[in-house]
Design an enzyme around this catalytic site. Structure first.
Site, PDB file in Angstrom:
ATOM      1  CG  ASN A 191      -1.805  -1.216   1.264  1.00  0.00           C
ATOM      2  OD1 ASN A 191      -1.484  -2.177   1.922  1.00  0.00           O
ATOM      3  ND2 ASN A 191      -2.892  -1.179   0.513  1.00  0.00           N
ATOM      4  CG  MET A 223       0.432   6.585   2.935  1.00  0.00           C
ATOM      5  SD  MET A 223       0.981   6.206   4.580  1.00  0.00           S
ATOM      6  CE  MET A 223       0.303   4.582   4.802  1.00  0.00           C
ATOM      7  CB  CYS A 224      -3.381   3.610  -0.868  1.00  0.00           C
ATOM      8  SG  CYS A 224      -5.113   3.478  -1.214  1.00  0.00           S
ATOM      9  CB  ILE A 225      -4.002   4.787   4.711  1.00  0.00           C
ATOM     10  CG1 ILE A 225      -4.523   4.282   6.031  1.00  0.00           C
ATOM     11  CG2 ILE A 225      -3.792   6.271   4.739  1.00  0.00           C
ATOM     12  CD1 ILE A 225      -3.495   4.410   7.137  1.00  0.00           C
ATOM     13  CG  LEU A 281      -0.877   2.910  -3.636  1.00  0.00           C
ATOM     14  CD1 LEU A 281      -0.138   3.906  -2.785  1.00  0.00           C
ATOM     15  CD2 LEU A 281      -1.616   3.626  -4.740  1.00  0.00           C
TER      16      LEU A 281
END
Lengths: 817, 150
Positions: free
Chosen positions: B77, B86-88, B122
């Protein structure tokens, strides 16, 4: 997330705040601006954000006094108890504030961390201060709860923080403002709220509430000699009085750099409004700029797929230039009109041309389009693309550099009239064999996959296996230091020849360990395979052949003798086929002198034994720039003049050696011209490279037969690699073409409408009238605040656009990320 | 407006920092935090020290903060490059809530290190490896920690 309980704090809070309300009320008449902090025309607006905060308080105070019809400007000395100490560093101040506020038992809003004046209660019973609730509802246009995102069509503004939403009965009858979905517990709160929604002047010492944005712009300009940032007034989600007043200079700084003051207690974190490098126009934020670029400017989808920094092009024209320069644009007028018909490789372009334009192409052109220029095949690109995410920027930069170098080289070659068919120049190709080694397997796998797809396609040809070995020779091309001929073949090992190959490998004492060795092994395979075909799988003769080869290697026989014995051995074979074989054999020798001697001997033999002048080795060596036209050119045989001289004599069509294009060393040009001779000479043939036996028969035109294509010759894939690689690569490329089209539909030919930002002044009268009619009171909720903001541009139009234009002349394309 | 909320949150986190997380202001700028996060025990990142950059927009808390890894990390991620984007979930604009606190964001990052979310990846390759070859993923992640996060 905090629970409701912590929110609905002690009722002490409300009672405590009650006396302050009076003070605030008094101050509120002056809208908190009489505090004297700024006074009128306060030029020391360096700490704008703090002013905002104060103003916020002032506004709130003003709300308090909203219902008390008298104006009172005398509250200048009132200072709210929670006023932060300005000079203290942020963290300390924060702690002190927190402590102070908590000690005082003041209820703080979870969202804005400011003291709660009125409480807003949503149906989910989450509460905030009424200002945050109002901000969400009017400025951020969402009626969802700030805590749990539950939709809240109505919230209740009340002073009783302990009450639950359900406790309010008869909500229908409460004072309600439908547009923003707020019900008021009492009239005082309603008036407090509505004052927030007016066009209040941001100046601390000014209690003027204007009628509209244009009115406010004019007011601050004429009265305070300052400006409100136009972009902020349109996009910034703050109440009117929370905006900042700028002098011209400050406004310029605000636009370019923002007015953040790190370390200050009230820093804004604002870094300036970004500018579009093409239009010299500023946008409120990155998001707005992105939308603008997406709508007005172009991006190259091919480069995007390769990853890296997205790059914008001003319009399709400049994008098309980029396509022409860096990619393969279909030049067909229809495709040009359709736009975005462009391909990452020449192969894809040709596939497209054969697919879409086969009717308009002449036979010759079509034939040429089927030829694959191995030199321009970029094996690396798809691989790098796949590991895009993992690839460091350095890797991408290297890749870009490599690409640039290659382009430069190609341009140079074209300028020199050599044509791109000449192939890569190993000296200019900075792929170190060692570092390429780890990539090989992946590439092979990738190519193998392509080959399998190709083999499964409807063509039914069986060259799937051949592609497999294609990439392998690439990095193993001769080291730049060596300049002896070295040629790669694409013929893949077939099961039947594996054992033979192994024998030869042993004969020549080669350990297949390094990439070079692997490549050599492959060449052995191909030589053996060719010999097998030519000898019609006669084992005895094959053994003889191997013995000759190793004898020459150990220098027990001379090159002349070797040629002679070959000639005896391959009695049935055409001289062209034999020549090919000999060239391949020559490449097997690590000792370059042996190779050149062998080739020289072969040429001598031809010179003696044939009536036509042979290819003089010397001549060809010097003319290293002989173009390999057949691989690339669209003008077919006419451009292959040098080749014709030698090739026309015995026009035997060899379906060979398109792979020679990969190697471009000067001495190899000899062999290449052979290949081209055979390919071009019979210019009457529709397509020399077509590997099907039938086509080779039709080519005969009275030429000697080719035993190695005979029906008996078995499952061996035809060694014609140029054509063999075509179908397999065509499949994916076609898919590419399609996806490219669908993913990136053509631009509408008509120009896009101008944005509202540029259409200052239009509708000014209309908008100005409207808020006037509403006395500026409720316009926020209905969004007319925003529409009238458009008109406001008329006021500051000259300034706004002036600022936009006088930016630095940098020609930077806007990069995102 | 934003500064007040941020300073308050900063004070809270500084007073009682969650385990394995350390925050400081970048140059006294409350809109830019430097976060130092220890790789959570039990995850392949244990033993690593990760530096993150937390940027709070002027509109905070009405707009979500932006968080990125300054230390390179091998994680489905987080982009495996210098940017470390980042993907959160908590930070996505459609799920961001003004009431969400930075502390919650940082704890969510810790959770993400403990348990990557390959479906929201990602880095597709790393996510595939995580899904199909967990031991291989952990080995690679540990190698990456040794290389970048020591």
């Amino acid at each position: 997330m905090e629970s409701t309980n912590t929110e609905s704090a002690p009722s002490v809070a409300s009672s405590q705040s009650a006396p302050r309300q009076y003070g605030q009320r008094g101050r509120g008449r002056g809208r908190g601006r009489g505090r004297g902090q700024g006074g009128a025309n306060n030029d020391s607006t360096l700490r704008e954000p703090r002013q905002q905060e104060n103003r916020g308080r002032g506004g709130r105070g003003g709300n308090r006094g909203g219902f008390n019809g008298t104006h009172n400007h005398n509250a200048a000395n009132f200072i709210p108890p929670v006023q932060p100490v300005p000079a203290v560093p942020a963290k300390l101040a924060a702690k002190e504030n927190v402590d102070a506020e908590e000690d005082a038992g003041v209820e703080l809003c979870v969202i804005c961390a400011s003291e709660v004046v009125h409480t807003s209660i949503a149906p989910c019973n989450h509460s905030t201060c009424h200002i945050c609730a109002l901000r969400m509802r009017t400025l951020y246009k969402t009626k969802d709860c700030t805590h749990c995102r539950t939709p809240a069509p109505y919230v209740i503004f009340t002073d009783d923080a302990t009450k639950r939403y359900e406790d309010f009965v008869d909500t229908e009858k409460m004072l309600t403002q439908e547009a923003i979905g707020v019900r008021y517990d009492n009239e005082e709160i309603q008036q407090d709220t509505q004052i927030l929604l007016r066009y209040n002047c941001p100046d601390e010492g000014c209690d003027v509430a204007c009628l509209s944005w244009p009115d406010l712009h004019r007011h601050v300009r004429s009265t305070h000699h300052k400006k409100i940032c136009d972009l902020c007034s349109r996009y910034k989600k703050v109440f009117t009085h929370e905006h900042t007043l700028f002098t011209d200079k400050e406004l310029d700084r605000h636009m370019k750099k923002g007015d953040d003051a790190p370390g200050a207690i009230d820093q804004s974190g604002f870094k300036g409004h970004p500018e579009c490098g093409f239009c010299r126009q500023r946008f409120y934020g990155e998001d707005e700029l992105y939308v603008h670029c997406r709508e007005r400017h172009e991006r190259c989808f091919i480069c995007d797929r390769r990853g890296g920094q997205p790059q914008y092009y001003q319009n399709y024209d400049s994008l098309e230039k980029h396509f022409t320069k860096d990619h393969f644009l279909c030049l067909d007028q229809n495709c040009l009109d359709k736009k975005f018909i462009v391909f990452p490789s020449e192969l894809d372009l040709k596939a497209h041309q054969l697919e879409e334009h086969k009717d308009t192409l002449t036979k010759d052109v079509r034939r040429d389009a089927r030829l694959v220029n191995m030199a321009s095949l970029d094996y690396r690109a798809p691989y790098v693309q796949e590991r895009r995410g993992g690839g460091s920027q350095r890797g991408q930069r290297e890749q870009r550099e490599q690409r640039e170098q290659r382009e430069q080289r190609e341009q140079r070659e074209q300028r020199d009239g050599r044509g791109r068919g000449r192939g890569r120049d190993p000296n200019a190709e900075p792929i170190p064999a060692s570092s390429a080694q780890p990539l090989r397997r992946d590439e092979q796998a990738f190519q193998r996959q392509l080959a399998i797809q190709g083999a499964q396609s409807a063509t039914g040809r069986t060259f799937g296996g051949q592609l497999t070995s294609q990439p392998t020779p690439t990095p193993t091309r001769p080291q730049p230091s060596s300049n002896a001929p070295q040629q790669r073949t694409i013929t893949a090992p077939t099961p039947s020849s594996v054992d033979i190959t192994a024998a030869v490998v042993q004969t020549l004492n080669i350990q297949p360990e390094t990439p070079q060795d692997q490549a050599r092994l492959l060449r052995h395979h191909s030589v053996i395979e060719r010999a097998t075909i030519l000898l019609q799988s006669d084992d005895a003769k094959l053994t003889q052949f191997r013995n000759f080869v190793s004898s020459y290697k150990s220098s027990t026989i001379t090159a002349q003798q070797l040629i002679d014995s070959f000639f005896a051995l391959f009695a049935d074979t055409s001289s062209n086929a034999l020549g090919t074989l000999i060239r391949e054999v020559a490449e097997l020798y690590e000792d370059r002198t042996k190779a050149t001697t062998l080739l020289a001997a072969w040429n001598d033999w031809r010179a003696i034994n044939e009536d036509y002048p042979s290819l003089p080795a010397g001549t060809n060596t010097s003319t290293g720039s002989l173009p390999l036209n057949w691989a690339v050119s669209t003008s077919s045989s006419s451009s292959a003049a040098p080749a014709q001289i030698s090739g026309a004599k015995k026009s035997k069509v060899l379906k060979l050696k398109s792979s020679t294009a990969q190697s471009s060393r000067s001495q190899v040009s000899q062999t290449r011209s052979w290949g081209s001779a055979s390919g071009v000479a019979p210019s009457t043939n529709p397509f020399p490279g077509l590997p099907t036996p039938s086509s080779s028969k039709t080519q005969s035109s009275g030429i000697t037969t080719m035993p190695w294509v005979g029906p008996s010759s078995s499952p061996h894939p035809n060694p014609s690699s140029a054509t063999s690689s075509r179908p397999s690569s065509t499949i994916p490329s076609r898919a590419n073409a399609k996806s490219g089209v669908t993913d990136f539909p053509a631009l509408p030919p008509a120009p896009k409408p101008q944005s509202t930002i540029q259409s200052y002044g239009s509708g000014r009268l209309v908008h100005r009238d409207m808020p006037g009619a509403q006395s500026g009171q409720f316009s926020w909720g209905r969004g007319s605040g925003e529409t009238s903001a458009v008109a406001s541009g008329a006021e500051d139009g000259e300034n706004g656009s002036g600022n936009g234009k006088k930016k630095q002349g940098k020609k930077v394309l806007y990069n995102w990320g | 407006m934003a500064a007040k909320r941020i300073t308050r949150e900063y004070a809270e986190i500084s007073e009682s920092p969650p385990s394995g997380i350390n925050v400081s202001l970048d140059n006294d700028n409350v809109h830019k935090w430097n976060v130092v996060m220890a790789g959570p025990e039990g995850s392949p990142y244990a033993g690593g020290t990760f530096h993150l950059s937390l940027t709070l927009p002027p509109e905070y808390p009405f707009k979500a903060p932006v968080l990125s890894f300054k230390t390179r990390i091998y994680h489905p991620n987080v982009t495996n490059d210098e940017k470390g984007s980042m993907c959160i979930g908590i930070l996505k604009s459609e799920s961001w809530k003004p009431s969400s606190k930075i502390l919650a964001v940082l704890l969510a990052v810790q959770d993400l290190l403990r348990e990557p979310v390959p479906d929201d990846a990602l880095e597709a390759q790393i996510a595939d490896k995580f899904k199909n070859d967990r031991p291989g993923f952990e080995r690679d992640a540990k190698d990456a920690v040794k290389r970048w996060a020591k």
